[in-house]
Design an enzyme around this catalytic site. Structure first.
Site, PDB file in Angstrom:
ATOM      1  N   CYS A 271       0.793  -1.237   0.000  1.00 33.66           N
ATOM      2  CA  CYS A 271       0.000   0.000   0.000  1.00 33.66           C
ATOM      3  C   CYS A 271       0.821   1.281   0.000  1.00 33.66           C
ATOM      4  O   CYS A 271       0.650   2.113  -0.886  1.00 33.66           O
ATOM      5  CB  CYS A 271      -0.951  -0.008   1.191  1.00 33.66           C
ATOM      6  SG  CYS A 271      -2.189  -1.279   1.017  1.00 33.66           S
TER       7      CYS A 271
HETATM    8  C1  UDX Z   1      -0.792   0.410   5.755  1.00 38.12           C
HETATM    9  C2  UDX Z   1      -1.684   1.334   6.571  1.00 38.12           C
HETATM   10  O1  UDX Z   1      -1.271   1.320   7.930  1.00 38.12           O
HETATM   11  C3  UDX Z   1      -3.147   0.866   6.469  1.00 38.12           C
HETATM   12  O2  UDX Z   1      -3.976   1.773   7.179  1.00 38.12           O
HETATM   13  C4  UDX Z   1      -3.550   0.837   4.998  1.00 38.12           C
HETATM   14  O3  UDX Z   1      -4.907   0.421   4.850  1.00 38.12           O
HETATM   15  C5  UDX Z   1      -2.630  -0.105   4.238  1.00 38.12           C
HETATM   16  O4  UDX Z   1      -1.252   0.326   4.379  1.00 38.12           O
HETATM   17  P1  UDX Z   1       0.382  -1.921   6.012  1.00 38.12           P
HETATM   18  O5  UDX Z   1       1.030  -1.547   4.731  1.00 38.12           O
HETATM   19  O6  UDX Z   1      -0.207  -3.265   6.167  1.00 38.12           O
HETATM   20  O7  UDX Z   1      -0.836  -0.861   6.323  1.00 38.12           O
HETATM   21  O8  UDX Z   1       1.493  -1.781   7.138  1.00 38.12           O
HETATM   22  P2  UDX Z   1       1.866  -0.784   8.308  1.00 38.12           P
HETATM   23  O9  UDX Z   1       1.784  -1.512   9.566  1.00 38.12           O
HETATM   24  O10 UDX Z   1       1.152   0.510   8.169  1.00 38.12           O
HETATM   25  O11 UDX Z   1       3.439  -0.518   7.981  1.00 38.12           O
HETATM   26  C6  UDX Z   1       3.760   0.007   6.709  1.00 38.12           C
HETATM   27  C7  UDX Z   1       5.282  -0.004   6.572  1.00 38.12           C
HETATM   28  O12 UDX Z   1       5.851   1.009   7.406  1.00 38.12           O
HETATM   29  C8  UDX Z   1       5.934  -1.331   6.955  1.00 38.12           C
HETATM   30  O13 UDX Z   1       6.956  -1.636   6.015  1.00 38.12           O
HETATM   31  C9  UDX Z   1       6.568  -1.019   8.322  1.00 38.12           C
HETATM   32  O14 UDX Z   1       7.757  -1.774   8.525  1.00 38.12           O
HETATM   33  C10 UDX Z   1       6.910   0.455   8.175  1.00 38.12           C
HETATM   34  N1  UDX Z   1       6.960   1.174   9.449  1.00 38.12           N
HETATM   35  C11 UDX Z   1       5.810   1.340  10.161  1.00 38.12           C
HETATM   36  C12 UDX Z   1       8.164   1.710   9.887  1.00 38.12           C
HETATM   37  O15 UDX Z   1       9.199   1.556   9.236  1.00 38.12           O
HETATM   38  N2  UDX Z   1       8.200   2.416  11.057  1.00 38.12           N
HETATM   39  C13 UDX Z   1       7.075   2.594  11.811  1.00 38.12           C
HETATM   40  O16 UDX Z   1       7.166   3.224  12.862  1.00 38.12           O
HETATM   41  C14 UDX Z   1       5.844   2.035  11.355  1.00 38.12           C
END
Ligand code: UDX
Length: 435
Positions: A271
């Site tokens: 996403c």
């Molecule tokens: C995201 C959105 O959170 C969600 O609301 C939307 O519908 C779809 O996209 P997702 O992609 O499943 O969800 O993962 P998420 O938990 O949001 O993490 C996204 C990315 O950011 C991951 O690669 C995670 O490792 C990274 N991340 C997240 C960080 O590097 N640091 C953080 O503090 C949080």
């Protein structure tokens, strides 16, 4: 209520199971026979906690799947959700071909569905797509008229992989983009009533393009917040300051908030990369150049190389064995789409290293094997580390936090941690990406 759902990927399957769990009758339409068979057998075609037991409970009872759009006519749904992929094209802009084809097939049967069915766009589409592209296709193919013969609404999802069911059952908001169509609004309110009657969930009633933009703004803001803490973390690294100590402090400011301040090797998944690139391309198309969002993409793209450069500071890996721990884009999922492990492996291979990899999730490991067949994949961390001249921690799987003596198996114990999951200790040359 009777609910039709077109598409059975992560989103379509999750909302099918969860709508059935709310007491609705659900019919999934998918062109893939294997997916339809799996759903009717109560098997989720994707891995999400809580999905299989819900599907097992309702499949064949109140949840059915079919490859035939025509089956929707006898089913006579009150609402039909379009939950189809909207992938990225080469230049990052959105590709709406699949959802347009779905709208065409739905339009062909829509006129025969009794009552006033509301078509609900659940897929992530750039602003204007629903009203300027999907709506006209539905009217053309059905011969009907929006607001007269059927409703048209936008109801974006905010589901995270690995917690999609929980995010559905305990949402922080619901967004109903129904413009001035009261019947469409009432339909969406009825669909979610079993949820909103039980919990105090804020409902945002808005226009269709507002709802489309809210989805992109939500993801772009979160991705940019991570890139900002990664940039601040890179500055901390230059000063020998622990970015997590700084992040914990600024997170106490409730205007910043403590979530999404984990700096490291960056964001991946299906996403963030797709959505941020799509809204940047769409904004440029509309006449505005989003420099800050482009910078968030650029910072994210550079984090894997920064991790490899930290490794280079300690060891020349040409011809040497290097361990990669973590392949999924985040823990708790089998998804490697845009995983940061991909540029890491590419960078190691460009340096002539022999790459050995391990991920606790078999699905992630087998998916990466298809992408990088010449990497060696092992069944646990110990043999992966044994004899390695460097180890790169790319996904924050909790089990990596328990690793300690295993690092003594390495020939040269250089450990570069991209997710702050391994403790620094005597006996290993440890580098934290931003700490
Ligand atoms: C995201 C959105 O959170 C969600 O609301 C939307 O519908 C779809 O996209 P997702 O992609 O499943 O969800 O993962 P998420 O938990 O949001 O993490 C996204 C990315 O950011 C991951 O690669 C995670 O490792 C990274 N991340 C997240 C960080 O590097 N640091 C953080 O503090 C949080």
């Amino acid at each position: 209520m009777k609910i039709g759902i077109v598409g059975s990927g992560y989103v379509g399957t999750t909302i099918a199971a969860c709508f059935a769990d709310l007491g609705h009758e659900v019919m999934n339409v998918d062109v893939d026979d294997a997916v339809v068979t799996a759903l009717n057998d109560g098997q989720a075609p994707v891995s999400e906690p809580g999905l299989d037991d819900r599907l097992g409970r309702y499949a064949g009872e109140t949840l059915f799947a079919t490859t035939e759009y025509a089956d929707l006519v006898d089913f006579a749904p009150d609402a039909v959700f379009l939950a189809l992929p909207t992938p990225a094209t080469e230049d990052g802009s959105i590709d709406t071909a699949i959802i347009e084809a779905g709208a065409e097939s739905l339009g062909e049967v829509l006129v025969d569905i009794e009552g006033y069915p509301t078509v609900v766009v659940k897929s992530t589409v750039v602003p204007g797509t629903t009203e300027d592209t999907i709506g006209p296709i539905l009217e053309r193919e059905s011969g009907g008229q929006i607001g007269v013969d059927f409703g048209l609404a936008v109801n974006p999802e905010f589901l995270r992989e690995g917690s999609a069911v929980a995010d559905f059952t305990d949402p922080d908001k619901l967004v109903f983009g129904t413009a001035d169509d009261d019947r469409a609004r009432e339909a969406l309110e009825a669909v979610y009533a079993p949820l909103t009657d039980e919990a105090d969930v804020p409902i945002v009633h808005t226009g269709r393009r507002e709802a489309e933009l809210i989805k992109y703004a939500n993801n772009a803001f979160l991705a940019a917040k991570v890139s900002l803490i990664n940039e601040l973390g890179n500055i901390c690294k230059e000063y020998g300051v622990d970015a997590y100590e700084v992040a914990n402090a600024i997170g106490l400011d409730d205007r910043i908030g403590e979530q999404f301040l984990r700096s490291g090797v960056g964001w991946g998944g299906s996403c963030f990369p797709k959505d941020v690139n799509a809204i940047v391309a769409a904004a440029r198309e509309a006449g505005y150049d989003p420099q800050l969002l482009q910078a968030a993409i650029d910072v994210n793209d550079r984090q894997p190389e920064r991790m490899l450069e930290l490794m280079d500071d300690h060891v020349d890996v040409e011809g040497k064995r290097v361990a990669v721990l973590g392949l999924a884009f985040k823990p708790g999922t089998d998804d490697i789409r845009n995983s940061r492990a991909i540029p890491i492996i590419e960078g190691l291979q460009a340096r002539g290293a022999e790459v050995i990899a391990y991920d606790p999730n078999d699905g992630a490991q087998s998916a990466m094997r298809e992408r990088f067949p010449d990497v060696t994949y092992l069944a646990s961390a110990s043999p992966t580390l044994s004899g390695a001249h460097a180890a790169l921690i790319v996904t924050d799987w909790p089990e990596f936090g328990d690793l300690d003596l295993e690092f003594d198996l390495m020939s040269n114990s250089v450990v570069v941690d991209g997710r702050r999951v391994v403790d620094r200790r005597e006996g290993i040359t440890y580098e934290g990406l931003t700490w």
